[in-house]
Design a protein around this motif. Structure first.
Motif, short mmCIF file in Angstrom:
data_model
loop_
_atom_site.label_atom_id
_atom_site.label_comp_id
_atom_site.label_asym_id
_atom_site.label_seq_id
_atom_site.Cartn_x
_atom_site.Cartn_y
_atom_site.Cartn_z
N VAL A 199 72.74 83.84 82.03
CA VAL A 199 71.89 83.75 80.85
C VAL A 199 71.71 85.17 80.33
N GLU A 200 72.17 85.38 79.10
CA GLU A 200 72.18 86.72 78.53
C GLU A 200 71.47 86.69 77.18
N ASN A 201 70.67 87.70 76.92
CA ASN A 201 69.93 87.71 75.65
C ASN A 201 69.87 89.11 75.06
N THR A 202 69.71 89.14 73.75
CA THR A 202 69.45 90.40 73.07
C THR A 202 67.98 90.77 73.27
N GLY A 203 67.63 91.99 72.92
CA GLY A 203 66.24 92.40 73.08
C GLY A 203 66.12 93.90 73.17
N GLU A 204 64.93 94.35 73.56
CA GLU A 204 64.68 95.77 73.71
C GLU A 204 65.45 96.31 74.92
N HIS A 205 65.69 97.62 74.91
CA HIS A 205 66.37 98.25 76.03
C HIS A 205 65.48 98.22 77.28
N ILE A 206 66.07 97.90 78.40
CA ILE A 206 65.36 97.80 79.68
C ILE A 206 66.00 98.77 80.66
N VAL A 250 70.87 84.18 72.42
CA VAL A 250 70.90 83.89 73.86
C VAL A 250 72.21 83.19 74.17
N TRP A 251 72.89 83.67 75.20
CA TRP A 251 74.15 83.06 75.64
C TRP A 251 73.95 82.47 77.04
N VAL A 252 74.29 81.20 77.19
CA VAL A 252 74.19 80.51 78.48
C VAL A 252 75.58 80.07 78.87
N ARG A 253 76.07 80.57 80.01
CA ARG A 253 77.44 80.28 80.45
C ARG A 253 77.44 79.84 81.91
N THR A 254 78.39 78.97 82.25
CA THR A 254 78.63 78.61 83.64
C THR A 254 80.08 78.91 83.98
N HIS A 255 80.29 79.39 85.20
CA HIS A 255 81.64 79.74 85.66
C HIS A 255 81.85 79.17 87.05
N PRO A 285 68.30 68.82 91.99
CA PRO A 285 68.47 68.81 90.53
C PRO A 285 67.20 69.24 89.80
N ALA A 286 66.04 68.82 90.29
CA ALA A 286 64.78 69.18 89.62
C ALA A 286 64.53 70.69 89.69
N LEU A 287 64.74 71.27 90.88
CA LEU A 287 64.47 72.71 91.02
C LEU A 287 65.49 73.54 90.25
N LEU A 288 66.76 73.16 90.31
CA LEU A 288 67.78 73.93 89.59
C LEU A 288 67.62 73.78 88.08
N LEU A 289 67.14 72.61 87.63
CA LEU A 289 66.84 72.47 86.20
C LEU A 289 65.66 73.37 85.82
N GLN A 290 64.67 73.44 86.70
CA GLN A 290 63.54 74.34 86.46
C GLN A 290 64.00 75.79 86.42
N LEU A 291 64.90 76.15 87.32
CA LEU A 291 65.45 77.50 87.32
C LEU A 291 66.12 77.82 85.99
N THR A 292 67.01 76.91 85.55
CA THR A 292 67.73 77.13 84.30
C THR A 292 66.78 77.18 83.12
N THR A 293 65.80 76.29 83.10
CA THR A 293 64.83 76.27 82.01
C THR A 293 64.03 77.57 81.97
N LEU A 311 75.84 70.86 83.43
CA LEU A 311 75.05 69.82 82.77
C LEU A 311 73.57 70.19 82.73
N LEU A 312 73.07 70.82 83.79
CA LEU A 312 71.69 71.28 83.79
C LEU A 312 71.47 72.37 82.75
N ALA A 313 72.47 73.24 82.58
CA ALA A 313 72.35 74.29 81.56
C ALA A 313 72.29 73.68 80.17
N GLU A 314 73.11 72.66 79.92
CA GLU A 314 73.08 71.99 78.62
C GLU A 314 71.74 71.30 78.39
N GLU A 315 71.21 70.64 79.43
CA GLU A 315 69.93 69.95 79.29
C GLU A 315 68.80 70.94 79.00
N ALA A 316 68.81 72.08 79.69
CA ALA A 316 67.76 73.07 79.48
C ALA A 316 67.81 73.64 78.07
N THR A 317 69.00 73.95 77.58
CA THR A 317 69.12 74.54 76.24
C THR A 317 68.76 73.52 75.17
#
Length: 372
Positions: free
Chosen positions: A288-295, A273-278, A248-256, A215-221
């Motif tokens: 949290v996975e994203n496209t971008g330059e090679h790192i 950007v792909w956001v998944r919970t398991h 909840p506040a800190l974990l929401l901040q983390l996800t955001t 739910l926190l992941a959905e709220e952040a996205t």
């Protein structure tokens, strides 16, 4: 702390060793005396007095020899015990010296006790490990303080320069000056709030509650959806119900922070950007996975350090204050979790947060939601 004076451990070991020898010698002499009595060398008469039977010379010579033996054992026990105790306690002297050296602020000193494994070696190795961790933590705190001072000084210096210009040029348009001051002040406020949040997470000054990480992941996205659309980045969320415990506040901040970082450090166009919970039996996971330059893996390993920025990956005007991933890492550690950063082979980054699971709420699967 103040302590009353007492005997040294070495002196106590010496007395113990000498006392043991004296006890052993006394028992030996008692056994010899009992043997003489049994064999008839020493007997008592009808009146209970001792009388000497044949072997008088042996009996008369036994008493002074026994006394001499006891004196020898006492001296030998004291000297030998003092030497043996000194050798046995030598590693403790090295540990004490290292402790006092560390107390003066020299954290680079190590005991490095030679020899095979024993109690003192285990203590020395544990102390060396503790010193290494403390030294690394102090060095990290020093770097953080230096970086924080630099980051805070920058907007203050810019504000001073703008005010100096306004003072020397009264005819300058005030609207432009006020807008620039507003931007600089906003950055300083954001940085200060980030530092306060980081300090709060490190101090673990929060109450734990049961919550669903999905739910926190959905709220952040949902909150960052307009920001992602502005940058042409597609957000996709989905996954399992992920029950855990924490703030909840800190974990929401983390996800955001993670989602915001994934949007900012993305491709100029067509980013995703792909956001998944398991949920597993032993952990719940947020990815949290994203496209971008090679790192490179080397760069990825340093991105959670405070004020560390991958400058080649920063979109113009949205570099942030350099604490996003550092705050996420600190919040994860405060929840006894683990955060890992893995470069994607196709470019971009995969960030995984693992937390301890709470009681299962439901095994319902949340269907992916795609937003452009």
């Amino acid at each position: 702390m103040g302590r009353a004076p007492g005997l040294s451990v070495r002196f106590k070991l010496t007395l113990s060793y000498a006392g043991f020898l004296m006890l052993a010698g006394g028992l030996l002499l008692a056994a010899v005396g009992a043997f003489l009595v049994r064999e008839g060398w020493l007997q008592t008469n009808d009146e209970g007095a001792w009388r000497v039977t044949p072997g008088t010379d042996f009996v008369r010579g036994f008493a002074p020899v026994a006394a001499a033996v006891m004196v020898f054992l006492l001296v030998f026990g004291l000297v030998g015990g003092w030497i043996l105790a000194g050798r046995m306690l030598a590693p403790l002297d090295r540990i004490t010296h290292a402790t006092r050296t560390a107390a003066t602020g020299s954290l680079s000193h190590r005991i490095r006790l030679p020899g095979r494994q024993n109690e003192f070696a285990e203590l020395a190795d544990a102390f060396d490990t503790m010193l290494a961790r403390v030294e690394a933590h102090v060095a990290e705190q020093q770097r953080f303080a230096a970086n924080a001072s630099h980051e805070l000084r920058t907007p203050l210096a810019i504000s001073k320069s703008l005010l100096d210009v306004a003072h020397t040029d009264p005819d300058r348009v005030t609207g432009e000056l006020v807008e620039r001051l507003r931007t600089v002040n906003t950055r300083a406020i954001d940085l200060t709030e980030a530092l306060l949040l980081l300090s709060r997470a490190e101090g673990r000054a929060f109450a734990r509650e049961h919550l669903d990480l999905s739910l926190l992941a959905e709220e952040a996205t949902e909150t960052l959806l307009p920001f992602a659309e502005q940058h042409g980045v597609t957000l996709e969320t989905g996954g399992d119900v992920a029950p855990t415990t924490g703030s909840p506040a800190l974990l929401l901040q983390l996800t955001t922070n993670l989602v915001h970082n994934a949007v900012v450090h993305n491709l100029p166009t067509g980013g995703r950007v792909w956001v998944r919970t398991h949920a597993r039996s032993d952990a719940v996971m947020l990815t949290v996975e994203n496209t971008g330059e090679h790192i490179t893996p080397q760069l990825a390993a340093t991105l959670t350090e405070p004020f560390r920025r991958g400058t080649d990956r920063v979109s113009a005007g949205h570099g942030g204050v350099g604490l996003g991933l550092a705050i996420a890492s600190t919040i994860t550690q405060a929840h006894d979790g683990r955060l890992t950063l893995t470069p994607r082979p196709a470019g971009g980054l995969r960030v995984t947060v693992e937390l301890s699971p709470a009681h299962r709420l439901s095994s319902a699967y949340r269907k992916p939601h795609t937003s452009a």
